[in-house]
Design a protein around this motif. Sequence first.
Motif, PDB file in Angstrom:
ATOM      1  N   LEU A   1       0.827  -1.206   0.000  1.00 14.59           N
ATOM      2  CA  LEU A   1       0.000   0.000   0.000  1.00 14.59           C
ATOM      3  C   LEU A   1       0.862   1.256   0.000  1.00 14.59           C
ATOM      4  N   LEU A   2       1.908   1.287   0.823  1.00 14.51           N
ATOM      5  CA  LEU A   2       2.794   2.453   0.872  1.00 14.51           C
ATOM      6  C   LEU A   2       3.572   2.620  -0.427  1.00 14.51           C
ATOM      7  N   PHE A   3       3.955   1.509  -1.043  1.00 15.38           N
ATOM      8  CA  PHE A   3       4.639   1.565  -2.329  1.00 15.38           C
ATOM      9  C   PHE A   3       3.764   2.248  -3.372  1.00 15.38           C
ATOM     10  N   VAL A   4       2.525   1.809  -3.485  1.00 15.18           N
ATOM     11  CA  VAL A   4       1.596   2.384  -4.472  1.00 15.18           C
ATOM     12  C   VAL A   4       1.231   3.814  -4.092  1.00 15.18           C
TER      13      VAL A   4
ATOM     14  N   MET B   1      -4.526  -1.414  -7.528  1.00 17.75           N
ATOM     15  CA  MET B   1      -3.088  -1.545  -7.707  1.00 17.75           C
ATOM     16  C   MET B   1      -2.465  -2.442  -6.638  1.00 17.75           C
ATOM     17  N   THR B   2      -2.974  -2.351  -5.412  1.00 20.59           N
ATOM     18  CA  THR B   2      -2.459  -3.214  -4.342  1.00 20.59           C
ATOM     19  C   THR B   2      -2.726  -4.675  -4.658  1.00 20.59           C
TER      20      THR B   2
ATOM     21  N   THR C   1      -1.025 -10.025  -6.661  1.00 17.16           N
ATOM     22  CA  THR C   1      -1.189 -11.079  -7.662  1.00 17.16           C
ATOM     23  C   THR C   1       0.141 -11.360  -8.358  1.00 17.16           C
ATOM     24  N   GLY C   2       0.896 -10.294  -8.613  1.00 22.92           N
ATOM     25  CA  GLY C   2       2.219 -10.456  -9.217  1.00 22.92           C
ATOM     26  C   GLY C   2       3.154 -11.248  -8.326  1.00 22.92           C
ATOM     27  N   PHE C   3       3.144 -10.936  -7.024  1.00 21.68           N
ATOM     28  CA  PHE C   3       3.951 -11.699  -6.076  1.00 21.68           C
ATOM     29  C   PHE C   3       3.573 -13.179  -6.104  1.00 21.68           C
ATOM     30  N   GLN C   4       2.255 -13.428  -6.076  1.00 22.55           N
ATOM     31  CA  GLN C   4       1.771 -14.800  -6.068  1.00 22.55           C
ATOM     32  C   GLN C   4       2.238 -15.553  -7.311  1.00 22.55           C
ATOM     33  N   SER C   5       2.196 -14.899  -8.458  1.00 28.36           N
ATOM     34  CA  SER C   5       2.626 -15.524  -9.706  1.00 28.36           C
ATOM     35  C   SER C   5       4.109 -15.854  -9.692  1.00 28.36           C
ATOM     36  N   ILE C   6       4.898 -14.931  -9.146  1.00 29.34           N
ATOM     37  CA  ILE C   6       6.354 -15.138  -9.098  1.00 29.34           C
ATOM     38  C   ILE C   6       6.715 -16.323  -8.203  1.00 29.34           C
ATOM     39  N   PHE C   7       6.145 -16.362  -7.005  1.00 33.45           N
ATOM     40  CA  PHE C   7       6.523 -17.417  -6.052  1.00 33.45           C
ATOM     41  C   PHE C   7       5.863 -18.754  -6.391  1.00 33.45           C
ATOM     42  N   SER C   8       4.788 -18.730  -7.168  1.00 32.30           N
ATOM     43  CA  SER C   8       4.160 -19.982  -7.585  1.00 32.30           C
ATOM     44  C   SER C   8       5.066 -20.798  -8.501  1.00 32.30           C
TER      45      SER C   8
ATOM     46  N   PRO D   1     -15.129  11.991   1.447  1.00 33.68           N
ATOM     47  CA  PRO D   1     -15.726  10.875   0.697  1.00 33.68           C
ATOM     48  C   PRO D   1     -15.370  10.852  -0.786  1.00 33.68           C
ATOM     49  N   LEU D   2     -14.841  11.962  -1.319  1.00 26.18           N
ATOM     50  CA  LEU D   2     -14.421  11.971  -2.725  1.00 26.18           C
ATOM     51  C   LEU D   2     -13.362  10.903  -2.987  1.00 26.18           C
ATOM     52  N   GLY D   3     -12.595  10.591  -1.955  1.00 23.22           N
ATOM     53  CA  GLY D   3     -11.563   9.566  -2.104  1.00 23.22           C
ATOM     54  C   GLY D   3     -12.130   8.199  -2.418  1.00 23.22           C
ATOM     55  N   ASP D   4     -13.375   7.970  -2.014  1.00 20.30           N
ATOM     56  CA  ASP D   4     -14.011   6.671  -2.283  1.00 20.30           C
ATOM     57  C   ASP D   4     -14.265   6.452  -3.768  1.00 20.30           C
ATOM     58  N   TYR D   5     -14.213   7.544  -4.540  1.00 17.75           N
ATOM     59  CA  TYR D   5     -14.466   7.451  -5.979  1.00 17.75           C
ATOM     60  C   TYR D   5     -13.215   7.758  -6.810  1.00 17.75           C
ATOM     61  N   SER D   6     -12.094   7.966  -6.141  1.00 21.34           N
ATOM     62  CA  SER D   6     -10.882   8.340  -6.883  1.00 21.34           C
ATOM     63  C   SER D   6      -9.660   7.568  -6.376  1.00 21.34           C
ATOM     64  N   ILE D   7      -9.032   8.066  -5.323  1.00 23.79           N
ATOM     65  CA  ILE D   7      -7.778   7.481  -4.851  1.00 23.79           C
ATOM     66  C   ILE D   7      -7.966   6.091  -4.265  1.00 23.79           C
ATOM     67  N   HIS D   8      -8.973   5.908  -3.441  1.00 18.59           N
ATOM     68  CA  HIS D   8      -9.137   4.632  -2.742  1.00 18.59           C
ATOM     69  C   HIS D   8      -9.354   3.453  -3.694  1.00 18.59           C
ATOM     70  N   PRO D   9     -10.243   3.569  -4.690  1.00 20.01           N
ATOM     71  CA  PRO D   9     -10.382   2.450  -5.635  1.00 20.01           C
ATOM     72  C   PRO D   9      -9.090   2.160  -6.397  1.00 20.01           C
TER      73      PRO D   9
END
Length: 201
Positions: free
Chosen positions: A124-127, A185-186, A191-198, A172-180
């Motif tokens: 989350l902090l990375f993104v 992205m998180t 999912t990328g991590f899961q694919s790599i370690f799989s 609440p504007l964040g619920d329609y912009s940054i938060h989604p």
Amino acid sequence: MPFVIISLLVAFTVHEFAHAYTAYKFGDDTAKDQGRLTLNPVHHLDPIGTLFILLAGFGWARPVPVNRRNFANPKLAGVLVSLAGPLSNFLIAFIAFGILFFIIGSAPSFAIELLNMMVWLNVLLFVFNLLPFPPLDGYRIIEDLAPPHTRMKMTQYEQYGVLLFLILVITPLGDYSIHPFLSVMTRAVMTGFQSIFSIFL
């Protein structure tokens, strides 16, 4: 809550150390001279941000001071210094995910919970820190890459960018912009991590 606090302390400390270390390697001693070239959390924590960590489980660290005039190549060094912080969070998340992936069937529940929190918060902090809003690292990267006249304009209107960012995060504007966006992205990084370690299964 203890796992949130531990994860945030590690994430913030390594993030700020990464900024300080990268700046130092490119010739800027500012952070080093102020005692920020360390992995001791005490030297990176902001008093109010720390209080928020203890009370709300979320806070912030003290930004690392950087003097770009000390860089031989200010544009390149500036971008790499700004990028170092988010990349350090990505690396923590990647390592924690790898450990979790291989021990999840045999580790005690508290270790699983802590590693899960380390992965999630650092992704989350990375993104989050790569968002193009001041005072985040993503904005600083764009600022360093911009031509001089554009950078002057960005500096001129930066205070309004900070205000817009706070509105999008707090209201609440964040619920329609940054938060989604952060959520999508998180999950994509996870999912990328899961694919790599799989691959190792």
